[in-house]
Design a protein around this motif. Structure first.
Motif, PDB file in Angstrom:
ATOM      1  N   THR A  89     -11.736  89.249 -64.032  1.00 47.44           N
ATOM      2  CA  THR A  89     -12.636  88.364 -63.308  1.00 47.44           C
ATOM      3  C   THR A  89     -13.828  89.154 -62.779  1.00 47.44           C
ATOM      4  O   THR A  89     -13.675  90.272 -62.293  1.00 47.44           O
ATOM      5  N   LYS A  90     -15.000  88.560 -62.884  1.00 43.92           N
ATOM      6  CA  LYS A  90     -16.218  89.100 -62.283  1.00 43.92           C
ATOM      7  C   LYS A  90     -16.813  88.014 -61.410  1.00 43.92           C
ATOM      8  O   LYS A  90     -16.639  86.828 -61.674  1.00 43.92           O
ATOM      9  N   ALA A  91     -17.527  88.407 -60.375  1.00 46.57           N
ATOM     10  CA  ALA A  91     -18.199  87.461 -59.495  1.00 46.57           C
ATOM     11  C   ALA A  91     -19.689  87.790 -59.481  1.00 46.57           C
ATOM     12  O   ALA A  91     -20.074  88.958 -59.408  1.00 46.57           O
ATOM     13  N   ALA A  92     -20.504  86.750 -59.547  1.00 45.12           N
ATOM     14  CA  ALA A  92     -21.956  86.904 -59.413  1.00 45.12           C
ATOM     15  C   ALA A  92     -22.341  86.357 -58.047  1.00 45.12           C
ATOM     16  O   ALA A  92     -21.909  85.274 -57.667  1.00 45.12           O
ATOM     17  N   SER A  93     -23.130  87.108 -57.310  1.00 45.86           N
ATOM     18  CA  SER A  93     -23.572  86.687 -55.983  1.00 45.86           C
ATOM     19  C   SER A  93     -24.987  87.235 -55.762  1.00 45.86           C
ATOM     20  O   SER A  93     -25.494  88.004 -56.581  1.00 45.86           O
ATOM     21  N   ILE A 132     -23.392  91.690 -59.336  1.00 44.05           N
ATOM     22  CA  ILE A 132     -22.177  91.374 -60.090  1.00 44.05           C
ATOM     23  C   ILE A 132     -21.121  92.417 -59.751  1.00 44.05           C
ATOM     24  O   ILE A 132     -21.403  93.610 -59.713  1.00 44.05           O
ATOM     25  N   ASP A 163     -16.641  93.377 -60.057  1.00 41.21           N
ATOM     26  CA  ASP A 163     -15.289  93.079 -60.494  1.00 41.21           C
ATOM     27  C   ASP A 163     -14.515  92.572 -59.276  1.00 41.21           C
ATOM     28  O   ASP A 163     -14.629  93.140 -58.188  1.00 41.21           O
ATOM     29  N   VAL A 164     -13.757  91.499 -59.452  1.00 41.93           N
ATOM     30  CA  VAL A 164     -12.939  90.954 -58.368  1.00 41.93           C
ATOM     31  C   VAL A 164     -11.564  90.617 -58.916  1.00 41.93           C
ATOM     32  O   VAL A 164     -11.354  90.595 -60.129  1.00 41.93           O
ATOM     33  N   ASN A 223      -8.173  87.833 -58.529  1.00 45.03           N
ATOM     34  CA  ASN A 223      -7.614  86.596 -57.996  1.00 45.03           C
ATOM     35  C   ASN A 223      -6.224  86.440 -58.595  1.00 45.03           C
ATOM     36  O   ASN A 223      -5.822  87.211 -59.463  1.00 45.03           O
TER      37      ASN A 223
END
Length: 103
Positions: free
Chosen positions: A44-48, A52, A54-55, A57
């Motif tokens: 999983t990756k998160a864009a904010s 960017i 790696d995260v 869950n």
């Protein structure tokens, strides 16, 4: 090391094969409600605004089902092989809401 990764490789392979057979049987019983059989999920990756990253869950797979109500949808997962074969503790069922007409 604990949980799934602590199991010997041969045991993991056998449980995975058993789980897939049981999942296919579950999917066959509920085929009229399954819109998309989904798949296992990977990294999983998160864009904010910060960029960017790696995260992590707890989601390991997804399936899309159709039901008259949210309660009916969640009841499709009672006795799911996820609980007896794989190391999961629950199946989360989220509603897909329609996009508002004024958008």
């Amino acid at each position: 090391m604990s949980g799934w990764n602590a199991l010997p490789e041969a045991v993991r392979r056998e449980r995975q094969a058993t789980g897939i057979r049981q999942w296919r049987a579950w999917a066959e019983r509920h085929k009229a409600s399954i819109v998309d059989p989904g798949s296992p999920l990977g990294r999983t990756k998160a864009a904010s605004p910060a960029g960017i990253a790696d995260v992590r869950n707890a989601m390991t797979a997804y399936v899309i089902v159709r039901a008259e109500t949210h309660d009916q949808a969640v009841r499709l997962f009672e006795g799911h092989p996820h609980f007896s074969v794989f190391p999961g503790t629950s199946v989360e069922v989220m509603e897909c809401l329609p996009i508002p007409a004024d958008m």
